[in-house]
Design an enzyme around this catalytic site. Sequence first.
Site, mmCIF file in Angstrom:
data_model
loop_
_atom_site.group_PDB
_atom_site.id
_atom_site.type_symbol
_atom_site.label_atom_id
_atom_site.label_comp_id
_atom_site.label_asym_id
_atom_site.label_seq_id
_atom_site.Cartn_x
_atom_site.Cartn_y
_atom_site.Cartn_z
ATOM 1 N N ARG A 2 0.814 -1.210 0.000
ATOM 2 C CA ARG A 2 0.000 0.000 0.000
ATOM 3 C C ARG A 2 0.846 1.257 0.000
ATOM 4 N NH1 ARG A 2 -3.637 0.156 5.335
ATOM 5 N NH2 ARG A 2 -2.150 1.288 6.603
ATOM 6 N N CYS A 18 4.956 1.593 0.476
ATOM 7 C CA CYS A 18 5.709 0.816 -0.520
ATOM 8 C C CYS A 18 5.657 1.482 -1.888
ATOM 9 C CB CYS A 18 5.157 -0.602 -0.596
ATOM 10 S SG CYS A 18 5.478 -1.572 0.897
ATOM 11 N N HIS A 19 4.493 2.024 -2.237
ATOM 12 C CA HIS A 19 4.383 2.749 -3.505
ATOM 13 C C HIS A 19 5.291 3.984 -3.500
ATOM 14 C CE1 HIS A 19 0.861 0.226 -4.196
ATOM 15 N NE2 HIS A 19 0.748 0.724 -5.413
ATOM 16 N N ARG A 20 5.286 4.713 -2.393
ATOM 17 C CA ARG A 20 6.116 5.926 -2.302
ATOM 18 C C ARG A 20 7.605 5.584 -2.368
ATOM 19 N NH1 ARG A 20 2.251 7.740 1.812
ATOM 20 N NH2 ARG A 20 0.961 9.389 0.909
ATOM 21 N N ILE A 49 8.359 4.798 -6.142
ATOM 22 C CA ILE A 49 8.154 5.874 -7.118
ATOM 23 C C ILE A 49 8.869 7.163 -6.719
ATOM 24 C CG2 ILE A 49 6.447 7.242 -8.374
ATOM 25 C CD1 ILE A 49 6.465 4.140 -8.904
#
Length: 201
Positions: A33, A36-38, A41
Amino acid sequence: MKKILTTPIKAEDLQDIHVGDVIYLTGTLVTCRDVCHRRLIELKRPLPYDLNGKAIFHAGPIVRKNGDKWEMVSVGPTTSMRMESFEREFIEQTGVKLVVGKGGMGPLTEEGCQKFKALHVIFPAGCAVLAATQVEEIEEVHWTELGMPESLWVCRVKEFGPLIVSIDTHGNNLIAENKKLFAERRDPIVEEICEHVHYIK
């Protein structure tokens, strides 16, 4: 007859699946969520697990230790729209083919799913304990320093679902389309109601 996707998922496995279809997943499902995405990216930190052809779940699970193994207690979906600003790039960089979450996603994810051949699917909210029963085993865990909800839990699942396809590989977006449809139906109804209650101040 159930439509079951099995990891690793290929682009051709998805071409005949459309918004509104109900599917199930067997194989690898990784909880993933916001943080982890941050990390991937924004911070350009490579993920410690290869998601190519796999599925992610926007979820913050509750797990417990059972001997030398981890056991899934509850795993309910997180609102997918929180990941909207990252998901297109996430799909491009990881090769993930199935994104599971709660509610719909927007035009960036829609573009990512169409261009890189992936699906966004909705797992019913309020069924976190049911979801946990469909996790056969937690095979790995990564980034535990983020805490239980944000860690990457690599799960083996069997017929995980039901999963409602909200964005397909053809650029269709079920939730966005439904919003337009409902608005079109709503406006004349509101006008009619206003005619009958115009005297109310």
